[in-house]
Design a protein around this motif. Structure first.
Motif, PDB file in Angstrom:
ATOM      1  N   SER A  16       0.827  -1.211   0.000  1.00 43.36           N
ATOM      2  CA  SER A  16       0.000   0.000   0.000  1.00 43.36           C
ATOM      3  C   SER A  16       0.858   1.256   0.000  1.00 43.36           C
ATOM      4  O   SER A  16       0.520   2.248  -0.661  1.00 43.36           O
ATOM      5  N   ASP A  31      -6.907  -1.985  -6.823  1.00 44.69           N
ATOM      6  CA  ASP A  31      -6.459  -2.711  -5.642  1.00 44.69           C
ATOM      7  C   ASP A  31      -7.378  -3.893  -5.366  1.00 44.69           C
ATOM      8  O   ASP A  31      -8.576  -3.719  -5.139  1.00 44.69           O
ATOM      9  N   ASP A  33      -7.670  -5.740  -2.787  1.00 46.03           N
ATOM     10  CA  ASP A  33      -8.289  -5.706  -1.460  1.00 46.03           C
ATOM     11  C   ASP A  33      -9.542  -4.838  -1.452  1.00 46.03           C
ATOM     12  O   ASP A  33     -10.532  -5.162  -0.791  1.00 46.03           O
ATOM     13  N   ALA A  36     -12.190  -6.725  -3.326  1.00 47.42           N
ATOM     14  CA  ALA A  36     -12.681  -7.829  -2.487  1.00 47.42           C
ATOM     15  C   ALA A  36     -13.702  -7.332  -1.468  1.00 47.42           C
ATOM     16  O   ALA A  36     -14.680  -8.043  -1.163  1.00 47.42           O
ATOM     17  N   ARG A  37     -13.500  -6.135  -0.938  1.00 53.26           N
ATOM     18  CA  ARG A  37     -14.467  -5.573   0.013  1.00 53.26           C
ATOM     19  C   ARG A  37     -15.763  -5.183  -0.693  1.00 53.26           C
ATOM     20  O   ARG A  37     -16.856  -5.336  -0.132  1.00 53.26           O
ATOM     21  N   ARG A  67     -14.579  -9.641   9.198  1.00 54.58           N
ATOM     22  CA  ARG A  67     -13.435 -10.279   8.562  1.00 54.58           C
ATOM     23  C   ARG A  67     -12.574 -11.064   9.549  1.00 54.58           C
ATOM     24  O   ARG A  67     -12.051 -12.123   9.229  1.00 54.58           O
ATOM     25  N   ASP A 145      -2.028  -5.472  12.076  1.00 52.11           N
ATOM     26  CA  ASP A 145      -3.328  -6.144  12.120  1.00 52.11           C
ATOM     27  C   ASP A 145      -3.743  -6.588  13.513  1.00 52.11           C
ATOM     28  O   ASP A 145      -4.857  -7.063  13.710  1.00 52.11           O
TER      29      ASP A 145
END
Length: 207
Positions: A16, A31, A33, A36-37, A67, A145
């Motif tokens: 990122s 992107d 990600d 995917a969201r 998630r 995370d």
């Protein structure tokens, strides 16, 4: 079709950060990600299928995908992981390829963590790998995370090895240094690659 640079790297590598530096230069970013969201957004058919399969435990009180809860379940169950991938990967791929086809810029940066694992390099004109040591990967991902070390190690093991990733690379940015120490160096590397990619894109469009 626009010149496609596939950007990939292991978890915690800093994809990122690199993508944002290209974006500052006006390069369009697609992107995986983010896509995917979008595919499992609140009220989407795919989210309903996930809830039906895994139960309401993976849905937040706000009706969105939890998630963390889902990740906890699938990383301990290969069958459930396979089911989830079978549902989402084709939908994500289709949406990303549609977005790529719409691009009119000289080149686009396609950010995909599993670019190699999902055999998406065939759609790329060039592959850029953000490379870091496994020790730094683990350290950054755990801190970012707030996951357990064991869980991050599981994610790393599910990805191709560092050696396999580098073997697929046309270009490599090493991001082992701390972000503060590396900022100017990374910006210089990105600017150099940007000029290189513009030249390559120009040659492709001349054909």
């Amino acid at each position: 079709m626009t010149y496609i640079i596939g950007l990939t790297g292991g978890i915690g590598s800093g994809k990122s950060t690199i993508a944002n530096l290209f974006a500052e230069l006006g390069v369009p970013i697609i992107d995986a990600d983010i896509v995917a969201r979008e595919v499992v957004a609140k009220g989407s058919p795919h989210l309903a299928q996930i809830a039906a399969y895994f139960g309401e435990q993976v849905i937040t009180p706000q009706g969105e995908l939890d998630r963390a809860a889902l990740r906890q379940i699938v990383f301990n169950d290969k069958q459930k992981t396979a089911w989830l991938n079978g549902l989402l990967h084709p939908a994500i791929r289709e949406r990303m390829l549609a977005q790529l086809a719409q691009q009119r810029a000289p080149y686009v940066l396609w950010v995909v963590p599993l670019l190699i694992e999902n055999r998406l390099t065939e759609y790329c004109d060039r592959v850029l790998v953000v490379d870091v040591s496994e020790a730094i990967q683990l350290q950054r991902a755990v801190r970012r995370d707030k996951n357990r070390t064991e869980q991050i190690k599981n994610i790393m093991q599910a990805q191709v090895s560092r050696e396999q990733r580098l073997a697929q690379a046309d270009d490599v940015i090493n991001n082992d240094r701390t972000l503060s120490a590396a900022a100017s160096d990374l910006r210089a590397q990105v600017l150099k690659l940007h000029q290189h990619y513009l030249a390559l894109a120009g040659k492709k469009h001349e054909k």
